[in-house]
Design an enzyme around this catalytic site. Sequence first.
Site, short mmCIF file in Angstrom:
data_model
loop_
_atom_site.label_atom_id
_atom_site.label_comp_id
_atom_site.label_asym_id
_atom_site.label_seq_id
_atom_site.Cartn_x
_atom_site.Cartn_y
_atom_site.Cartn_z
N ASP A 11 -6.90 -2.62 -8.26
CA ASP A 11 -5.69 -3.03 -8.97
C ASP A 11 -5.97 -3.10 -10.47
OD1 ASP A 11 -3.31 -4.14 -9.85
OD2 ASP A 11 -3.69 -6.12 -8.99
N MET B 158 -10.69 -5.71 -9.44
CA MET B 158 -9.80 -5.65 -10.60
C MET B 158 -10.36 -4.66 -11.62
SD MET B 158 -7.27 -7.60 -9.93
CE MET B 158 -6.50 -7.47 -11.55
N MET C 214 -4.12 -15.55 -8.22
CA MET C 214 -4.86 -15.68 -9.47
C MET C 214 -4.65 -17.10 -9.97
SD MET C 214 -4.24 -12.01 -11.34
CE MET C 214 -2.75 -11.51 -10.47
N HIS D 24 2.55 -5.66 -3.16
CA HIS D 24 1.55 -6.50 -3.80
C HIS D 24 2.25 -7.55 -4.65
CE1 HIS D 24 -2.54 -7.25 -5.26
NE2 HIS D 24 -2.00 -7.45 -6.45
N MET E 284 0.27 -16.20 -10.36
CA MET E 284 -0.52 -16.66 -11.50
C MET E 284 -0.08 -18.06 -11.90
SD MET E 284 -0.42 -13.24 -13.87
CE MET E 284 -0.40 -11.59 -13.13
N ASP F 89 1.63 -10.76 -7.15
CA ASP F 89 0.68 -11.47 -8.00
C ASP F 89 1.17 -12.89 -8.27
OD1 ASP F 89 -1.36 -9.52 -8.56
OD2 ASP F 89 0.14 -8.42 -9.71
N SER G 26 3.02 -3.00 -7.06
CA SER G 26 2.89 -4.36 -7.56
C SER G 26 4.21 -4.84 -8.14
CB SER G 26 1.80 -4.42 -8.64
OG SER G 26 1.75 -5.72 -9.20
N HIS H 78 -1.87 -11.85 -3.93
CA HIS H 78 -3.08 -11.98 -4.74
C HIS H 78 -2.99 -13.28 -5.55
CE1 HIS H 78 -5.45 -10.25 -8.42
NE2 HIS H 78 -6.12 -11.21 -7.80
#
Length: 217
Positions: free
Chosen positions: A174, A136, A67, A32, A36, A34, A7, A65
């Site tokens: 994750d 998660m 979010m 990975h 956000m 993220d 990540s 991913h």
Amino acid sequence: MKLLAPSLLSANFANLEKEIETVEAAGADLLHVDVMDGHFVPNITIGIPVVEAIYKVTKLPLDVHLMIENPSRYIKDFIKAGASYISFHVEAEKHIHRTLSFAKEEGAKVGLALNPATPLYLIEDVLELLDFVLIMTVNPGFGGQRFLDFTLRKIKKLKSLIREKELKTLIEVDGGIKLENVKKVLEAGADIIVSGSGIFKNPKENTKKFKEILKRY
């Protein structure tokens, strides 16, 4: 084959290309990423331009991913930027089936993400559409959190459901995964392991150590 997805949330962003090169050379399978937005989760990370930049410096598939709120507004742009795998949260999207179908039409492998306390029944009716489910094991928003052990029951239950339906859907996990606890996550049924601080404190050596463990499952 079990897959390892470092990540990048825990990587050194001042030297991101070198960090990526290190984990890629050490055997990582995916990267990975993220995303956000400061609304769905209480943090802001990276956006489309950074995903585009990462895509240009690696041969590894990007596992993005989302979010974020209203993920359907941005999925096409993230896939265009280089996402090979893309997931969004069931809690954040009203029209899940339509958004999943659209993402698949754009050529990405698609997944749904579930927060620790979100029940599995919310995704049962669309499980056949999913290439993977992201469980998660911490409350999303920040790296370095402690693994929540009660989520192992959800991983096991999901694995049983996938087998019962005779699907090829993968389980990605994750949150708080380290070398010392990854075995119990794999034993519960995980197919893709995401680790941030568990890798990037020593990216070369820890990637190799994770891969050695994954080879046994």
